[in-house]
Scaffold this active site. Structure first.
Site, short mmCIF file in Angstrom:
data_model
loop_
_atom_site.label_atom_id
_atom_site.label_comp_id
_atom_site.label_asym_id
_atom_site.label_seq_id
_atom_site.Cartn_x
_atom_site.Cartn_y
_atom_site.Cartn_z
N SER A 94 0.19 4.52 14.31
CA SER A 94 -0.12 3.10 14.09
C SER A 94 0.82 2.29 14.98
CB SER A 94 0.03 2.73 12.62
OG SER A 94 1.36 2.90 12.19
N HIS A 123 -2.47 7.65 8.88
CA HIS A 123 -1.73 8.91 8.77
C HIS A 123 -2.46 9.96 7.95
CE1 HIS A 123 2.28 6.68 9.73
NE2 HIS A 123 1.47 6.77 10.76
N GLU A 168 1.74 3.76 3.64
CA GLU A 168 2.83 4.55 3.05
C GLU A 168 3.27 4.01 1.70
OE1 GLU A 168 6.00 4.75 5.99
OE2 GLU A 168 4.49 4.87 7.56
N GLU A 207 3.02 12.47 7.62
CA GLU A 207 4.45 12.38 7.31
C GLU A 207 4.81 13.21 6.09
OE1 GLU A 207 5.47 8.21 7.31
OE2 GLU A 207 5.21 8.09 9.48
N ASP A 256 4.71 0.60 2.98
CA ASP A 256 4.41 0.19 4.35
C ASP A 256 2.90 0.00 4.43
OD1 ASP A 256 4.09 -0.37 6.98
OD2 ASP A 256 4.80 1.56 7.75
N GLU A 296 6.74 -3.41 3.98
CA GLU A 296 6.79 -3.40 5.45
C GLU A 296 5.43 -3.82 6.01
OE1 GLU A 296 8.29 0.36 6.89
OE2 GLU A 296 7.11 0.19 8.73
N ASP A 332 7.94 -4.19 11.24
CA ASP A 332 7.87 -3.01 12.11
C ASP A 332 7.06 -3.38 13.35
OD1 ASP A 332 7.28 -0.60 13.34
OD2 ASP A 332 6.14 0.24 11.69
N LYS A 389 12.80 1.73 15.36
CA LYS A 389 12.27 2.98 15.90
C LYS A 389 12.68 3.02 17.36
CE LYS A 389 7.93 3.06 13.22
NZ LYS A 389 6.57 2.44 13.21
N HIS A 417 11.78 7.17 11.58
CA HIS A 417 11.08 8.18 12.38
C HIS A 417 9.76 7.59 12.87
CE1 HIS A 417 8.40 9.53 8.76
NE2 HIS A 417 8.56 8.23 8.81
N LYS A 450 13.95 5.87 6.87
CA LYS A 450 12.55 6.21 6.56
C LYS A 450 12.23 7.46 7.37
CE LYS A 450 8.59 4.06 7.49
NZ LYS A 450 7.51 3.05 7.65
P1 PGA Z 1 3.78 5.29 13.19
O1 PGA Z 1 3.98 4.95 11.68
O2 PGA Z 1 4.90 6.13 13.65
O3 PGA Z 1 2.45 5.98 13.22
O4 PGA Z 1 3.74 3.96 13.93
C1 PGA Z 1 5.21 4.69 11.11
C2 PGA Z 1 5.29 3.29 10.58
O5 PGA Z 1 4.34 2.49 10.72
O6 PGA Z 1 6.31 2.91 10.03
ZN ZN Z 2 5.43 0.77 9.71
#
Ligand code: PGA
Ligand code: ZN
Length: 441
Positions: A50, A162, A171, A212, A249, A300, A327, A352, A380, A403
């Site tokens: 995503s 996911h 999430e 995940e 999330d 999130e 994010d 990230k 991650h 996370k």
């Molecule tokens: P992604 O998801 O690594 O697929 O972007 C993680 C997140 O959205 O926090």
């Molecule tokens: Zn996210």
């Protein structure tokens, strides 16, 4: 004699990530002028599903091999351009090294060399330096003030991009806020995870997992997921709301449709047989109702990555009750974070490292957040490798939250296990505490 860790080799290769897609691995070798020895640091780059629209560019070959996802061009950029730019430089000067990476690319979003190429080298360089100094990575990155183990924001139920189930939020996570230490928190989360598995199984629901490692059953909506998670927490013998809280999330950029200006819920729609859509204020009201019913401490990407007005309203209405994490909104980018801080938008940033492409820039984002009273959550990606650098980063920066998925699949568990080792190594110098204690009073 000043320490000089001369970069004598830089090497990239294509490896596989946890989804079986190619990703970049890099190695940097340095020669220490102190002992004359060679030290090699290695690092692997994660990859999102995503992915935020404003992230730095992950260079993919677009050729037939690996369905276009090969990274041979990024690898070649490491072995040619980045190597020749870095040979002879001092690996101890991470900021300077990262500046060379940024300048060699020359674009604002690293589309030339690829953020996957620059990040691999940036991280491998830090590892090589830590090794030459005979220091654990977290100590090298964080210095003497490194002490705080992060509270896991553990993803136990996957949806959205996911998984291929009907859950629209990406999430559902649990946070063991009142654990004695990190190891204890991890145990508590793993116990809840196993209870959740049993509950899902007893209800005849799938216990297969998403990207995940969280379960991916066909539950109809967020309320039914949260009810099931509450049951799992209680069955495991813990008190929701004090010992364990919940984080979401939503990854709502994936639900947002530009043409309608609305958030579309495909899973909820398919199960109810009618199109479920919500506008920005309905989304905020929806979160408000979830906050009243469940002990949620963090949300999130509750709104889309470009819905700045919506984010302003949401922060005004919910910002003093709950952590609002950006994010896709901030993409670990100081420019977007700065804009957000000025607009009073969100109160935390998800970090990230591959969203921005160098360690220095990611650290700048954390520093800016912390100085502005925003929290930082080290994260991650859904596509991961066995590399555990985010565990070291979380401790190095005293971020307080990490996370890194479910207690399932070694790409996720490796990060938790690394944190167990760090906690043991820090011994009585380590700290673990309920970062939301003040907010929840
Ligand atoms: P992604 O998801 O690594 O697929 O972007 C993680 C997140 O959205 O926090
Ligand atoms: Zn996210």
């Amino acid at each position: 004699m000043n320490l000089y860790l001369e970069i004598v080799d830089v090497h990239g290769r294509e490896i596989l990530d946890s989804r079986g897609n190619p990703t970049v691995e890099a190695e940097v070798t340095v020669k220490s002028n102190r002992d004359g020895w060679l030290y090699t640091g290695r690092a692997a780059v994660p990859s999102g599903a995503s992915t935020g629209q404003f992230e730095a560019v992950e260079l993919r070959d677009g050729e037939t091999r690996y369905r276009g996802l090969g990274v041979q061009h990024a690898v070649k950029n490491i072995n040619d351009k980045l190597k020749s730019a870095l040979m002879g430089k001092n690996a101890l000067t991470q900021v300077y090294i990262d500046r060379i990476l940024i300048e060699t690319d020359g674009t604002i979003n690293k589309e030339n060399i690829g953020a996957n190429a620059t990040l691999g080298v940036s991280m491998a360089c830090a590892r090589a330096a830590a090794q030459a100094l005979h220091l654990p990575l977290y100590r090298y990155l964080g210095g003497i003030n490194t002490q705080q183990l992060p509270v896991p924001m553990m993803n136990i139920l996957n949806g959205g991009k996911h998984a291929s189930n009907t859950v629209d939020f990406q999430e559902f996570m649990i946070m063991p806020l009142q654990a004695e230490n990190f190891a204890d928190g991890l145990r508590i989360c793993a116990e809840v995870y196993h209870c959740l598995k049993r509950i899902l199984h007893n209800k005849g629901l799938s216990t297969g997992v998403g990207d995940e490692g969280g379960f991916a059953p066909d539950l109809p909506d967020a309320v039914s997921v949260l009810d099931t998670i509450m049951e799992a927490i209680k069955t495991a013998g813990y008190k929701p709301g004090s010992q364990i809280c919940i984080a979401l999330d939503v990854a709502s950029s994936e639900l947002y449709h530009e043409d309608t200006g609305m958030y579309h819920f495909p899973g909820e729609s398919s199960l109810t047989g009618q199109e479920v859509v919500r506008d920005t204020s309905e989304m905020i009201a929806y979160y408000e109702s979830l906050l009243e019913r469940f002990p949620i401490v963090s949300i999130e990407d509750g709104l889309a990555e470009d819905d700045w007005d919506g984010w302003k309203q949401m922060t005004k209405r919910l910002g003093d009750k709950v952590q609002l994490v950006g994010d896709d909104l901030f993409v670990t980018n100081v420019k977007r974070l700065d804009a957000g801080i000025k607009l009073n938008v969100a109160n935390a940033i998800l970090v990230k490292v591959n969203q921005i492409g160098t360690l220095t820039e990611a650290f700048e984002a954390v520093e800016m957040a912390q100085k502005s009273g925003y929290r930082a959550v080290i994260s991650h990606r859904s596509g991961e490798t066995e590399d555990t650098i985010i565990s070291d980063i979380a401790v190095a920066l005293n971020a307080g939250q990490i996370k890194t998925g479910a207690p399932c699949r070694s790409d996720r568990v490796a990060k938790y296990n690394r944190l167990l080792r760090i906690e043991e190594e820090l011994g009585t110098a380590s700290k673990y505490f309920d970062i939301f204690a003040a907010q929840r009073k």
